[in-house]
Design a protein around this motif. Structure first.
Motif, short mmCIF file in Angstrom:
data_model
loop_
_atom_site.label_atom_id
_atom_site.label_comp_id
_atom_site.label_asym_id
_atom_site.label_seq_id
_atom_site.Cartn_x
_atom_site.Cartn_y
_atom_site.Cartn_z
N LYS A 1 -71.92 55.67 -55.90
CA LYS A 1 -70.84 55.22 -55.01
C LYS A 1 -70.82 53.69 -54.92
CE LYS A 1 -69.21 56.20 -50.35
NZ LYS A 1 -69.33 57.09 -49.21
N MET A 2 -72.01 53.10 -54.80
CA MET A 2 -72.09 51.64 -54.69
C MET A 2 -71.71 50.96 -56.02
SD MET A 2 -72.58 51.19 -51.56
CE MET A 2 -72.38 49.42 -51.68
N TYR B 1 -73.02 42.71 -49.75
CA TYR B 1 -73.43 43.98 -50.38
C TYR B 1 -74.30 44.80 -49.42
CZ TYR B 1 -75.41 47.34 -53.63
OH TYR B 1 -75.80 48.51 -54.23
N THR C 1 -80.55 59.37 -48.25
CA THR C 1 -80.34 58.60 -49.48
C THR C 1 -81.49 58.80 -50.47
OG1 THR C 1 -81.35 56.72 -48.35
CG2 THR C 1 -78.95 56.73 -48.50
N VAL D 1 -73.63 48.53 -47.99
CA VAL D 1 -74.59 49.63 -48.14
C VAL D 1 -74.86 50.26 -46.78
CG1 VAL D 1 -77.01 50.18 -48.67
CG2 VAL D 1 -75.68 48.79 -50.25
N GLY E 1 -81.05 53.90 -55.22
CA GLY E 1 -79.75 53.88 -55.90
C GLY E 1 -78.99 52.61 -55.53
N ALA E 2 -78.99 52.30 -54.23
CA ALA E 2 -78.29 51.10 -53.76
C ALA E 2 -78.97 49.83 -54.27
CB ALA E 2 -78.23 51.09 -52.24
N ALA E 3 -80.29 49.88 -54.42
CA ALA E 3 -81.01 48.71 -54.92
C ALA E 3 -80.72 48.46 -56.40
CB ALA E 3 -82.51 48.89 -54.70
N ASN F 1 -83.85 54.20 -50.68
CA ASN F 1 -82.46 53.97 -51.06
C ASN F 1 -82.41 53.17 -52.36
OD1 ASN F 1 -79.73 53.87 -51.05
ND2 ASN F 1 -79.52 52.72 -49.13
N GLU G 1 -67.98 51.04 -56.31
CA GLU G 1 -67.40 50.05 -55.39
C GLU G 1 -67.56 48.62 -55.93
OE1 GLU G 1 -67.24 50.39 -51.36
OE2 GLU G 1 -67.82 48.33 -50.88
N LEU G 2 -68.75 48.31 -56.45
CA LEU G 2 -69.00 46.97 -57.01
C LEU G 2 -68.06 46.69 -58.18
CD1 LEU G 2 -72.90 46.75 -57.05
CD2 LEU G 2 -71.37 45.19 -55.84
N ALA H 1 -77.91 49.67 -58.20
CA ALA H 1 -76.49 49.63 -58.59
C ALA H 1 -76.03 48.22 -58.98
CB ALA H 1 -75.63 50.21 -57.47
N PRO H 2 -76.43 47.16 -58.25
CA PRO H 2 -75.97 45.81 -58.66
C PRO H 2 -76.46 45.41 -60.05
CG PRO H 2 -76.80 45.77 -56.40
CD PRO H 2 -77.16 47.11 -56.97
N PHE I 1 -75.53 58.21 -54.02
CA PHE I 1 -75.14 57.03 -53.25
C PHE I 1 -75.11 55.77 -54.13
CE2 PHE I 1 -76.07 53.48 -50.27
CZ PHE I 1 -74.83 53.47 -49.67
N PRO J 1 -75.14 57.50 -46.32
CA PRO J 1 -75.16 58.69 -45.47
C PRO J 1 -76.26 58.57 -44.41
CG PRO J 1 -75.99 59.17 -47.68
CD PRO J 1 -75.47 57.78 -47.71
#
Lengths: 346, 150
Positions: free
Chosen positions: A251-252, B12, A163, B16, A212-214, A210, A255-256, A216-217, A248, B21
């Protein structure tokens, strides 16, 4: 009493619609070898650019990008009303030392990788308010300088998790004007029509590999607020473009948004996914303060100028942690500031 | 808000975790096994050389082997090779003693720019520090236990 330019909770609309009249971008060799390579103004072959450290090289890139963008629109540093910008390094050393050399009125800003849109939004407001006639917005990052600050020394043998994104080596500058562009300006018809101020959003992600995931919200939050405040729908935009969510994070985000009935997938692009090609060793995409401005300046603004798009929503996203907060067990807060970029005139 | 913030955040985080991946552990293990094993084989060759050609024995022989491996780890780090092998081999290069050499040489190279005292001197142990701290602390505890029970 003048008409209120603020709409809803945190969205603003500009009447003067400041023009973006020029842009400049300087990138490292890996970015130069990517899909957008031909569009950048300068590609560095040596990541120290003849300086004794990466930090000094980044500052030189910041300064050079600002000068280049000013040159393109025929402005001297003496004629620039204000420089707004920032970077990722502690105490904003890149921007501060570049501003020392440029010797212009300067606001140093930090929103991590959302710094560019923070600068654009503030510059827009300052021009709209009549406080400035023009402004330069600059942001930069440097892979090696960021690695040593946020992760490990460069020669340290570590493997990156799948990620992890790669910090872009790049500096991008945009020049805004309150009045109409002059005929020789590179961009004749691109303006900042408004934007939405981001909120700090934290969903409790703690993994610094990670981001990107942090982030995205925060992007989803700003997008939602923007549409609600402005009364616009996704149909009003030709594209919704994020700064550096990477593969990634994208993607999140999708999805959100899907979970709230906002189907952005077809209109969404991410600068972090545009800057590197598969097989360049940055499979989850690019990140960093420099990612959004170089992609915007070298590629996206031209799409507006050429009339391929008429209106886009540009959201740069920033992860607001530091290695200290991370070691103390804090999670990674994210922020996303959005600007509406429009094509004006026929 | 239809759900409290904490609940939403928890959902969430679970999404995740489910979607992100994953590192390919099996391939990584195989690569780590072979590269780590190769480094150990090189170590054995150095040991054999010390024993046969230099007629070293006991502690001298072990020390000789370690010193040569550490030198090679530091040298390949300085030449910019070690991190490339590590990207491929993962733990295969960090577990052997050459990984220890890498974790000291890399900060030394990097922080030289901030001066030999505050830069290199201070940061030299920024990665290897915990190994030394807990290595020394652990050996003290083991030493005490051995003193008490023997």
């Amino acid at each position: 009493m003048p008409a209120c330019k603020r709409k809803g909770e945190r969205t603003v609309f500009f009447e003067r619609k400041p023009h973006i009249v020029s842009a400049a971008s300087i990138v490292g060799d890996m970015e130069g070898a990517g899909p957008l390579g031909a569009l950048f103004d300068k590609i560095l072959q040596d990541d120290t650019w003849g300086e004794s450290s990466w930090e000094k090289a980044e500052s030189k890139m910041f300064e050079a990008a600002a000068r280049m963008a000013l040159d393109k629109t025929g402005l001297s540093t003496g004629g620039l009303h204000c420089l707004l910008g920032g970077d990722l390094l502690n105490q904003l050393i890149t921007a501060n030392y570049a501003a020392r050399e440029l010797s212009v009125p300067f606001f140093g800003l930090y929103s991590a990788c959302a710094t560019l849109t923070e600068a654009l939004l503030l510059a827009g407001m300052l021009i709209e308010g009549g406080f400035l006639g023009n402004a330069a917005c600059v942001a930069s990052s440097h892979f090696s300088a960021a690695e040593r600050q946020f992760r490990y020394p460069l020669e340290m043998g570590v493997t990156a998790p799948p990620t992890a994104q790669r910090t872009v080596t790049g500096a991008g500058a945009l020049v805004l004007r309150g009045d109409a562009p002059s005929p020789c300006d590179p961009f004749q018809s691109v303006c900042v029509a408004g934007g939405t101020i981001g909120r700090v959003v934290d969903m409790g992600i703690t993994d610094m590999s990670n981001m990107g995931a942090a982030m995205a919200p925060a992007a989803a939050d700003t997008l939602r607020a923007h549409l609600r405040d402005s009364g616009k729908s996704l149909m009003d935009y030709d594209a919704v473009i994020t700064g550096d969510l990477g593969k990634f994070g994208t993607k999140m985000l999708i999805e959100l948004c899907d979970s709230e009935g906002l189907h952005i997938e077809e209109k969404h692009m991410d600068c972090g996914n545009l800057i590197f090609a598969p097989g360049q060793g940055a499979d989850c995409g690019g990140s960093g303060c420099g990612c959004a401005p170089v992609v915007l300046g070298a590629h996206l603004l031209q799409m507006l100028e050429d009339g391929i798009w008429n209106r886009i929503l540009f959201l740069a996203t920033g992860a607001l942690m530091s290695p200290v907060s991370n070691l103390q067990g804090e999670s990674i807060p994210g922020i996303a500031h959005a600007v509406i970029l429009e094509r004006v005139r026929a | 808000m239809s759900m409290p913030k904490d609940k939403r955040a928890q959902i969430y985080r679970e999404r995740v975790k489910a979607l992100q991946p994953k590192s390919k552990a099996s391939g990584m293990c195989v690569r780590a096994f072979f590269v780590g094993g190769l480094i150990c084989c090189i170590g054995q060759l150095i040991r054999d050389f010390g024993e046969k050609a230099l007629k070293l024995t006991g502690n001298d022989l072990s020390t000789f082997t370690c010193v040569v491996l550490i030198f090679l780890g530091a040298l390949t780090t300085g030449l910019g090779i070690y991190d490339r092998i590590a990207k491929f081999a993962g733990a295969g290069t960090s577990v052997p003693i050459t990984g220890f050499a890498n974790s000291m040489t890399a900060p030394a190279m990097e922080y030289k720019k901030e001066g030999f005292i505050s830069g290199l001197g201070t940061r030299l142990f920024s990665i290897a520090g915990p190994v030394l701290t807990y290595g020394v602390a652990g050996s003290v505890i083991v030493g005490l236990l051995s003193l008490i029970f023997h």
